[in-house]
Design an enzyme around this catalytic site. Structure first.
Site, mmCIF file in Angstrom:
data_model
loop_
_atom_site.group_PDB
_atom_site.id
_atom_site.type_symbol
_atom_site.label_atom_id
_atom_site.label_comp_id
_atom_site.label_asym_id
_atom_site.label_seq_id
_atom_site.Cartn_x
_atom_site.Cartn_y
_atom_site.Cartn_z
ATOM 1 N N GLU A 104 3.372 -14.924 -16.702
ATOM 2 C CA GLU A 104 4.594 -15.552 -17.229
ATOM 3 C C GLU A 104 5.644 -15.731 -16.131
ATOM 4 O O GLU A 104 6.356 -16.728 -16.101
ATOM 5 C CB GLU A 104 5.152 -14.743 -18.394
ATOM 6 C CG GLU A 104 4.274 -14.896 -19.638
ATOM 7 C CD GLU A 104 4.786 -14.086 -20.800
ATOM 8 O OE1 GLU A 104 4.864 -12.850 -20.666
ATOM 9 O OE2 GLU A 104 5.115 -14.697 -21.833
ATOM 10 N N GLU A 124 -2.209 -10.670 -24.138
ATOM 11 C CA GLU A 124 -1.391 -9.888 -25.073
ATOM 12 C C GLU A 124 -2.016 -9.717 -26.453
ATOM 13 O O GLU A 124 -1.849 -8.699 -27.109
ATOM 14 C CB GLU A 124 -0.008 -10.531 -25.230
ATOM 15 C CG GLU A 124 0.922 -10.349 -24.049
ATOM 16 C CD GLU A 124 0.681 -11.341 -22.924
ATOM 17 O OE1 GLU A 124 -0.317 -12.086 -22.965
ATOM 18 O OE2 GLU A 124 1.499 -11.360 -22.002
#
Ligand code: NAI
Length: 694
Positions: A104, A124
């Site tokens: 990210e 995730e």
């Protein structure tokens, strides 16, 4: 500054992330990075920045040691937004892993370069979360919504080559990464390229088919039952394609908070760690597994053909053997059909399916397995037959080859005893359908060598399975607990429940299918035959439910005869199960004969009694040393028996309920029902300590 260092290379600022040993994104790192990025924005001497990691790696994700702790620090978004908003180019230089928060960070940069061996991904979902640092909004902007969803929902990581092809990387750097990244940044500056920020991009998302989202939700409806994060990931990407990024980011933050607050997160983190722990076997440190270059499978039936597919799909050439030409033929046909279905459903591309299928060859002569390093036997469940196969394997297989059996009930020591190399004999218990189910229960027999165990453990991971080690006792881990689970359900029928009530209650808890639907599907006659044989050894003082036997006596063998615990309309996979008053009458009659007064049983009592019985049996398995740790039982149940992932497995469930309370209930049942509810010592010890032993 301790975790972020800045060095100036001419007019380029090199921002180095340094958090030994693996550069996990900690709270301290996030705080320092924000400050560094602010200074970079204002520093007239720095015209561009390279974001790189120390220790030859980028950032593998958030610091798992800080999970669940509330560290007062800016979230990752604060850094990513500063990178994304930079008027000066930022190049992320990736080595080793850019996963989760690591990727990210890089997604905020204007450009990304990486070493050829690096891997990128947003995993995730595996721990019940979603990318909460802008990943759900920026990844679709770079690779398109469909691909972004595939990556985030599978949680898989991709190679640098795949990332380059997707446009996720701008360049793969051979040689020194920093030098390559600096050269890339200089080229960008020289070309005076207009900076397009990821946040402003819409070129990859504007053509997204709006039907994509509903189609995905429908496709995974069963798989995602009870899970929060996969559905929210779809929602976030749906936002990404339809609203400005600020709104999308706000939506993502909100969804992320919902995941964090959900009780299923702890369960999923537990399983994530438990699955890693299960592959670590004390005493095997430093033991080098045999390298498996070719495998063989003996028996081309239901299990053998599925197991052969596991090898082939992992790129391992495999020889499929059967004693009968028609058996072999059927096995190869089933494999062909399964690959076709995967291609049709889009879960495998045609080229890969063809590649895998080309690795499978068939033979009727066991001697052809001689050059293989690994053989799995999956012939009928019959001791004499298996011994005969192993005698022959012992003759033909090269020295050092691993000889595995897929038996689900037989004593592996007796199979090993007919060979001259019992150290090479081991159980590898796969689950049906073997090409789909994740669990591989490896069974250590008395003489199994550390190298043999290391080999089956490593092989399991290579073929995408989750390995768990079990001892060689009746039922190993999984089926031993299943027997208790089934037994308690049968007694509940006598006590007042119905098959459909029990199935409904178990499904509401999260099992994909109730016990009786499952039994009807696999056929009741197999168990009946085993019970008839075992009748002579059965302890007649123990409570025994004859309901299953009576159904079989009435010719009700399950789906295949149109009736079992349920009545079926239609046939095959489309058969509709209906409650059958005749079955209810049979249950009532049986209870009357046994002198049992049936009463109303509440759904929550069904679930609790079944789970508590499973936990006590799990604890007995620990008493007997059949499982190494409580968490291995959780891994077994979730990956092989449909226990809902979001509950973390039976032993985790018990710890969350309170072990003292669970023990209390076992004691209560023991007082009423006697010996079969005798509390396990491991449960008593765990209740005293408030947790299962490590
Ligand atoms: P199956 O009946 O579908 O297949 C057995 C195959 O072995 C047949 O194709 C048969 O022709 C072949 N065979 C018999 N004797 C042979 C010999 N001497 N040499 C070579 N091939 C021979 O059986 P299934 O269901 O695949 O079970 C195989 C093993 O896997 C059994 O030990 C079973 O207990 C175990 N298992 C089965 C599971 C299931 O759900 N079906 C789950 C886990 C384990």
């Amino acid at each position: 500054m301790t975790t972020v260092h800045v060095r100036q290379h001419g007019d380029i600022a090199v921002i180095e992330l340094d958090h030994p040993p693996i550069n996990a994104l900690s709270a301290a790192m996030r705080t320092e990075l924000v400050a560094v990025l602010e200074r970079f924005a204002q520093d007239p001497a720095a015209l561009a920045a390279v974001l790189i990691g120390a220790h030859g790696r980028f950032v593998p994700g958030a610091d798992i040691r800080e999970f669940g702790l509330d560290k007062p620090a800016p979230g990752i978004n604060a850094s990513v937004q500063r990178i994304a908003a930079s008027a000066k180019p930022v190049v992320a230089a990736i080595a080793a892993h850019a996963l989760g928060g690591g990727l990210e960070l890089a997604l905020g940069a204007h450009f990304r370069v990486a070493t050829p061996d690096s891997r990128l991904g947003l995993p995730e979902v595996n721990i019940g979360l979603l990318p909460g640092g802008g990943g759900t909004q920026r990844l679709p902007r770079i690779v398109g919504a469909e691909k972004a969803l595939e990556l985030m929902l599978s949680g898989r990581s991709i190679t640098a080559a795949e990332a380059l092809a997707l446009g996720l990387l701008d360049e793969v750097v051979e040689g020194d990464l920093l030098a390559g990244a600096l050269a890339f940044a200089r080229r960008v500056m020289q070309q005076g390229r207009a900076l397009s920020t990821v946040d402003a991009r819409r070129d990859r998302i504007e053509d997204t088919d709006p039907a994509l989202f509903a189609a995905l939700r429908e496709k995974h409806r069963r798989k995602w039952r009870g899970l929060l994060s996969p559905g929210l990931i779809v929602d976030c990407v749906e936002k990404a394609v339809s609203v400005p990024i600020e709104e999308g980011l706000a939506f993502e933050s909100d969804a992320f908070r919902r995941c964090v607050a959900s009780p299923q997160r702890a369960a999923l983190i537990h399983l994530f760690q438990a699955e890693r722990a299960a592959a670590k076997i004390p005493g095997l440190e430093g033991v080098v597994p045999i390298e498996v270059q070719r495998a063989a499978v003996v028996g081309a039936g239901t299990m053998g053909s599925g197991i052969a597919m596991c090898f082939a799909s992992a790129g391992i050439p495999v020889l499929l053997l059967d004693a009968r030409p028609e058996g072999l033929q059927r096995g190869l046909q089933v494999i062909g059909r399964n690959y076709e279905t995967s291609v049709r459903r889009g879960s495998l591309d045609a080229a890969r399916a063809a590649q895998a299928q080309a690795l499978i060859t068939g033979s009727l002569d066991l001697a052809d397995a001689a050059p293989c390093d690994f053989v799995v036997e999956a012939v009928f469940e019959d001791m004499e037959l298996k011994q005969q196969v192993f005698r022959r394997l012992d003759e033909v297989m090269k020295p050092g080859a691993v000889l595995a059996t897929n038996t689900s009930t037989l004593d592996i020591d007796r199979i090993a005893a007919v060979t001259s190399r019992p150290e090479s004999v081991v159980g590898t218990h796969f689950f049906s359908p073997a090409n789909v189910m994740k669990l591989q229960e490896n069974v250590r027999a008395a003489c199994t060598s550390p190298q043999t165990l290391a080999t089956v453990t490593a092989l399991a991971r290579r073929i995408g399975k989750v390995p768990v080690l079990a001892g060689n006792r009746d039922g190993f881990i999984g089926n031993r607990i299943l027997a208790v689970y089934g037994r308690e359900c049968d007694f509940l029928l006598e006590d007042g429940a119905t098959p459909w009530q029990i199935d409904g209650a178990l499904q509401a808890f999260g099992f994909p299918m109730g016990l009786y639907l499952m039994r009807d599907m696999s056929g009741l006659d197999v168990g009946w035959r085993i019970r008839q044989y075992r009748e002579q050894f059965r302890d007649k003082r123990q409570r025994y439910s004859p309901i299953a036997d009576r159904l079989c006596e009435a010719g009700r063998f399950g789906q295949k005869t149109g009736k079992g615990y349920y009545l079926y309309e239609g046939s095959g996979a489309d058969a509709k199960a209906r409650p059958d008053p005749e079955v209810e009458a049979l249950i009532e009659r049986t209870a009357r004969e046994l002198g049992i007064t049936r009463r109303t049983v509440a759904d929550q009592d069904v679930v609790r009694r079944v789970l508590v019985a499973m936990v006590n049996e799990g604890a007995r398995i620990l008493d007997d040393g059949v499982a190494l740790r409580a968490s291995d039982i959780d891994v077994t149940y979730v990956n092989g028996y449909g226990f809902p992932r979001h509950e973390g497995g039976p032993m985790f469930w018990a710890a969350r309920q309170g072990l003292a309370g669970v023990l209390e209930q076992v004691r209560g049942q023991h007082a009423i029902e006697g010996e079969r509810w005798l509390p396990a010592s491991s449960l008593e010890a765990a209740a005293r300590q408030g947790r299962w032993p490590d």
